[in-house]
Write a protein that holds these residues in place. Sequence first.
Motif, PDB file in Angstrom:
ATOM      1  N   VAL A 144      36.319  -2.974  32.930  1.00 56.47           N
ATOM      2  CA  VAL A 144      37.227  -4.012  32.462  1.00 56.47           C
ATOM      3  C   VAL A 144      36.531  -5.323  32.789  1.00 56.47           C
ATOM      4  CG1 VAL A 144      39.507  -5.051  32.644  1.00 56.47           C
ATOM      5  CG2 VAL A 144      39.243  -2.571  32.907  1.00 56.47           C
ATOM      6  N   GLU A 145      36.043  -5.996  31.753  1.00 50.84           N
ATOM      7  CA  GLU A 145      35.130  -7.123  31.944  1.00 50.84           C
ATOM      8  C   GLU A 145      33.931  -6.626  32.769  1.00 50.84           C
ATOM      9  OE1 GLU A 145      35.160  -9.961  30.436  1.00 50.84           O
ATOM     10  OE2 GLU A 145      37.117  -9.835  29.496  1.00 50.84           O
ATOM     11  N   ASP A 146      33.703  -7.154  33.985  1.00 53.12           N
ATOM     12  CA  ASP A 146      32.528  -6.761  34.759  1.00 53.12           C
ATOM     13  C   ASP A 146      32.805  -5.656  35.772  1.00 53.12           C
ATOM     14  OD1 ASP A 146      31.027  -8.640  33.445  1.00 53.12           O
ATOM     15  OD2 ASP A 146      31.274 -10.180  34.975  1.00 53.12           O
ATOM     16  N   GLU A 147      34.047  -5.258  35.953  1.00 52.82           N
ATOM     17  CA  GLU A 147      34.397  -4.296  36.992  1.00 52.82           C
ATOM     18  C   GLU A 147      34.242  -2.873  36.449  1.00 52.82           C
ATOM     19  OE1 GLU A 147      34.866  -5.154  39.977  1.00 52.82           O
ATOM     20  OE2 GLU A 147      34.952  -7.301  39.647  1.00 52.82           O
ATOM     21  N   ILE A 148      33.366  -2.096  37.099  1.00 46.40           N
ATOM     22  CA  ILE A 148      33.013  -0.766  36.624  1.00 46.40           C
ATOM     23  C   ILE A 148      33.565   0.296  37.572  1.00 46.40           C
ATOM     24  CG2 ILE A 148      31.117   0.763  35.955  1.00 46.40           C
ATOM     25  CD1 ILE A 148      29.383  -1.753  35.607  1.00 46.40           C
ATOM     26  N   SER A 149      34.178   1.336  37.010  1.00 48.89           N
ATOM     27  CA  SER A 149      34.668   2.478  37.770  1.00 48.89           C
ATOM     28  C   SER A 149      34.031   3.741  37.217  1.00 48.89           C
ATOM     29  CB  SER A 149      36.197   2.586  37.674  1.00 48.89           C
ATOM     30  OG  SER A 149      36.818   1.434  38.210  1.00 48.89           O
ATOM     31  N   SER A 150      33.865   4.761  38.085  1.00 51.43           N
ATOM     32  CA  SER A 150      33.234   6.024  37.695  1.00 51.43           C
ATOM     33  C   SER A 150      34.239   7.158  37.764  1.00 51.43           C
ATOM     34  CB  SER A 150      32.046   6.335  38.620  1.00 51.43           C
ATOM     35  OG  SER A 150      31.052   5.332  38.529  1.00 51.43           O
ATOM     36  N   TYR A 151      34.046   8.156  36.889  1.00 50.19           N
ATOM     37  CA  TYR A 151      34.946   9.306  36.804  1.00 50.19           C
ATOM     38  C   TYR A 151      34.115  10.582  36.736  1.00 50.19           C
ATOM     39  CZ  TYR A 151      38.268   5.675  35.439  1.00 50.19           C
ATOM     40  OH  TYR A 151      39.047   4.539  35.415  1.00 50.19           O
ATOM     41  N   ASP A 152      34.685  11.685  37.228  1.00 48.06           N
ATOM     42  CA  ASP A 152      33.973  12.958  37.161  1.00 48.06           C
ATOM     43  C   ASP A 152      34.212  13.629  35.812  1.00 48.06           C
ATOM     44  OD1 ASP A 152      36.501  14.123  37.250  1.00 48.06           O
ATOM     45  OD2 ASP A 152      36.314  14.796  39.326  1.00 48.06           O
ATOM     46  N   ALA A 153      33.689  14.861  35.670  1.00 46.07           N
ATOM     47  CA  ALA A 153      33.769  15.551  34.385  1.00 46.07           C
ATOM     48  C   ALA A 153      35.205  15.835  33.974  1.00 46.07           C
ATOM     49  CB  ALA A 153      32.974  16.853  34.452  1.00 46.07           C
ATOM     50  N   ALA A 154      36.115  15.924  34.961  1.00 45.57           N
ATOM     51  CA  ALA A 154      37.524  16.183  34.661  1.00 45.57           C
ATOM     52  C   ALA A 154      38.315  14.903  34.411  1.00 45.57           C
ATOM     53  CB  ALA A 154      38.163  16.967  35.803  1.00 45.57           C
ATOM     54  N   GLY A 155      37.634  13.758  34.453  1.00 44.91           N
ATOM     55  CA  GLY A 155      38.303  12.482  34.224  1.00 44.91           C
ATOM     56  C   GLY A 155      38.982  11.909  35.435  1.00 44.91           C
ATOM     57  N   VAL A 156      38.670  12.439  36.630  1.00 46.73           N
ATOM     58  CA  VAL A 156      39.289  11.955  37.864  1.00 46.73           C
ATOM     59  C   VAL A 156      38.481  10.771  38.398  1.00 46.73           C
ATOM     60  CG1 VAL A 156      39.924  12.541  40.234  1.00 46.73           C
ATOM     61  CG2 VAL A 156      40.177  14.243  38.404  1.00 46.73           C
ATOM     62  N   LEU A 157      39.182   9.700  38.750  1.00 44.89           N
ATOM     63  CA  LEU A 157      38.519   8.510  39.284  1.00 44.89           C
ATOM     64  C   LEU A 157      37.824   8.839  40.585  1.00 44.89           C
ATOM     65  CD1 LEU A 157      38.077   5.399  39.088  1.00 44.89           C
ATOM     66  CD2 LEU A 157      40.166   5.157  40.443  1.00 44.89           C
ATOM     67  N   LEU A 158      36.531   8.519  40.666  1.00 49.98           N
ATOM     68  CA  LEU A 158      35.762   8.780  41.874  1.00 49.98           C
ATOM     69  C   LEU A 158      35.916   7.617  42.844  1.00 49.98           C
ATOM     70  CD1 LEU A 158      32.482  10.143  40.250  1.00 49.98           C
ATOM     71  CD2 LEU A 158      34.300  11.463  41.325  1.00 49.98           C
ATOM     72  N   PRO A 159      36.046   7.912  44.140  1.00 50.64           N
ATOM     73  CA  PRO A 159      36.132   6.827  45.123  1.00 50.64           C
ATOM     74  C   PRO A 159      34.819   6.073  45.187  1.00 50.64           C
ATOM     75  CG  PRO A 159      35.901   8.946  46.216  1.00 50.64           C
ATOM     76  CD  PRO A 159      36.098   9.237  44.755  1.00 50.64           C
ATOM     77  N   THR A 160      34.871   4.774  44.980  1.00 47.92           N
ATOM     78  CA  THR A 160      33.664   3.959  44.989  1.00 47.92           C
ATOM     79  C   THR A 160      33.933   2.654  45.706  1.00 47.92           C
ATOM     80  OG1 THR A 160      34.173   2.753  42.949  1.00 47.92           O
ATOM     81  CG2 THR A 160      33.061   4.875  42.716  1.00 47.92           C
ATOM     82  N   ARG A 174      41.077  -8.548  27.487  1.00 50.94           N
ATOM     83  CA  ARG A 174      39.927  -8.267  28.338  1.00 50.94           C
ATOM     84  C   ARG A 174      39.022  -7.238  27.664  1.00 50.94           C
ATOM     85  NH1 ARG A 174      43.060  -6.809  33.843  1.00 50.94           N
ATOM     86  NH2 ARG A 174      43.823  -5.199  32.385  1.00 50.94           N
ATOM     87  N   ALA A 175      37.723  -7.445  27.797  1.00 59.39           N
ATOM     88  CA  ALA A 175      36.752  -6.528  27.196  1.00 59.39           C
ATOM     89  C   ALA A 175      36.716  -5.231  27.989  1.00 59.39           C
ATOM     90  CB  ALA A 175      35.371  -7.166  27.170  1.00 59.39           C
ATOM     91  N   ILE A 176      36.826  -4.114  27.276  1.00 62.18           N
ATOM     92  CA  ILE A 176      36.769  -2.781  27.887  1.00 62.18           C
ATOM     93  C   ILE A 176      35.604  -2.029  27.268  1.00 62.18           C
ATOM     94  CG2 ILE A 176      37.942  -0.552  28.077  1.00 62.18           C
ATOM     95  CD1 ILE A 176      40.561  -1.993  28.273  1.00 62.18           C
ATOM     96  N   GLN A 177      34.840  -1.353  28.125  1.00 63.69           N
ATOM     97  CA  GLN A 177      33.758  -0.501  27.643  1.00 63.69           C
ATOM     98  C   GLN A 177      33.831   0.831  28.380  1.00 63.69           C
ATOM     99  OE1 GLN A 177      29.685  -1.951  26.648  1.00 63.69           O
ATOM    100  NE2 GLN A 177      29.020  -0.663  28.347  1.00 63.69           N
ATOM    101  N   VAL A 178      33.742   1.919  27.644  1.00 69.25           N
ATOM    102  CA  VAL A 178      33.781   3.261  28.217  1.00 69.25           C
ATOM    103  C   VAL A 178      32.509   3.988  27.801  1.00 69.25           C
ATOM    104  CG1 VAL A 178      35.050   5.432  28.378  1.00 69.25           C
ATOM    105  CG2 VAL A 178      36.304   3.289  28.047  1.00 69.25           C
ATOM    106  N   LEU A 179      31.770   4.500  28.782  1.00 69.56           N
ATOM    107  CA  LEU A 179      30.564   5.275  28.512  1.00 69.56           C
ATOM    108  C   LEU A 179      30.779   6.683  29.045  1.00 69.56           C
ATOM    109  CD1 LEU A 179      26.867   4.206  28.898  1.00 69.56           C
ATOM    110  CD2 LEU A 179      27.618   6.439  29.709  1.00 69.56           C
ATOM    111  N   HIS A 180      30.691   7.661  28.151  1.00 69.99           N
ATOM    112  CA  HIS A 180      30.898   9.056  28.528  1.00 69.99           C
ATOM    113  C   HIS A 180      29.615   9.813  28.273  1.00 69.99           C
ATOM    114  CE1 HIS A 180      33.585  12.623  29.140  1.00 69.99           C
ATOM    115  NE2 HIS A 180      32.594  13.204  28.505  1.00 69.99           N
TER     116      HIS A 180
END
Length: 644
Positions: free
Chosen positions: A138-154, A110-116
């Motif tokens: 992961v493919e088209d599914e995008i998740s957001s994280y805060d400055a500490a790397g914690v997954l943000l509820p979305t 699966r294609a993974i892209q990370v933008l920091h």
Amino acid sequence: MQVPSAGRAAGFAAILLILGGSGCADRSPGAPIAGPGDGSPAGTLAWTPDPDIVASDTHYMVDVVQQGSTVYQTTLPVIDPVTGVSATTWTVEHETETQRLEAGYDALGRAIQVLHETTSPDDPTVRAVNSSRRTRSVEDEISSYDAAGVLLPTDHEIVQGLRAPIAASHVQITDGVVLNAEALDTVRVLSVAATELAAAAGPRARAERVGSDRIRVVNDLSRDDAAPVAGAGQAPPPSRGSYVRTWRRHGSSYLLERTELTSEWAAPDGVRRTERQVDRIRMVRVHQNARRDAERRARRGETGQGADNVLASLGDQPGDNCVVGQDCPPEDPPPVLPGGGCPGPVPQGADIVFQHGIKSDRHTWSEMASWLGCDIVYKRFDAHDIDWRRRITSQRDELRPLINADMHDIVMIGHSNGGLVVRSLAQWAQVNQPGLVKGVITLDSPNQGAVVARNVRIVHEALGSGAAALGLGLSLMEFHPFFIDDIPGSSFLQNLNATQEAFINVGIRTHTPKRWVAWRVIKTGDCLPRHECELAVVRRIQRRYDDMRHTSKFWYRPWHSIPAGEEARLMNGFDATWNWLTAPGDLTSDGFIPGPAQHYPGARFNRVIPDGDSHTGTTTSELVHEAVKEALINQSLFDIDAQS
């Protein structure tokens, strides 16, 4: 594992080249695109590669400097709020962002892209700073994280939880990023039909050589292609638009070094808006596994997953008058009443008069009166409707006969222009009716003027199409006579601030984080509780921007990346323009009135609320309520008895 800084990038790439397996190749160009202090993340980021990206498979890492601007051409001259110069052409620079982007494949293909985002996190009350720092797809599914790397509820988490496991699409992530120079250099007349360009050419593309070491692909965007993503309210389509990508040769490859997305709208009223965003790209490292790339291309053909042939609509527009998970506010708030279950009025209590500001009426004080009814001993709460469109002295004269004859030693609380109205009335009363007014409290009032008042005649025209595209209304910016008095240095303000005030005077002003503040001002309505609602709206807008910015870096899928980049740029442009017109530069603001302009000259007490709610949320803000209560019961100020 920590990625070496830019100064050691070449050496690190050489090590990768030595370690690379059969059928693989690593390439890394030379100098960075910008030096330290020029907005480059090079040498400033401690980077840990995504653990799910398979190191032996194709992957790459780039540094990006994202810069944008919006240029307006108007029929009426605009006064630059910074320089004071009048012109019919003016430019607003967007906030520069620096980013590190990593892309590759996991063990399932699966294609993974990370933008920091690596932009320095400056004071959020002064500069436009994103609350989320990292997005991962992961493919088209995008998740957001805060400055500490914690997954943000979305919302994405909810969506992902309901979907089947994400399957591999067999996309080739290096399409549009790395081109085979040897194959392209054998083509006498360059065209997008060339094998290396066809996969990621996009709509209406033409290819050309630039000098001896660069290739450029230009997409001429039609009116429909470059329009913002479909949703509630659509901007007039641009008369011109283009998406330009440039690759530069490094060894046996052409590497993507620059993208530029430009669109121009022409409104019927003669206002023209040109928006431009440039991404400057520096390849940190690239690793290609030829065998795995060939397998992906074969599987993609077998499953019939061909290239999209329409520019994708990526979902609903951001924001509305209701926050997800909450009910919409009633259209007609209840009248001003003291808090239920709290002690009622008493004869020895204080007289309080609330005065609304622009685009408002007496009902705006319902929540504040309810709170204060439980806080202080009061005799009467009053709020009156006056024509907020008129000059301030006319509003004062309209309010004066509405004051109840039984009231005396009144504490007058005014929001926005309502603060100027009650100040003007109190100054009149200290000469003509002593004992009527004990003192005034101004809340987010333009005591020293509002810079937007200089330009309000054309603001609605200039921002109109962008606001419509984002589902925003700009009735707040419509010109009315009161704006003449709100201009900094107006004769009204000079006289108001030069008059000695014998009554108690208190100024309360709010500083609101400026990123996405226009949405806080325009879209939160009467949502309660205020602070929570405003933060929810900002988070929602930020998630939308995260999605669009992240998708705009799917360079291998221009049919999706172009409209996503268009919307991200439009959001940045509107945000930057709003701040430029209301509180330019490093001025603090509540989203409408600059912080310094809210300062009450000569007041006994000026209170600043940092990280507060927006201008339109003042009268329902829990933070403002606490400040007002403290002023009312303060023995050195109004000395009103608190409820026991």
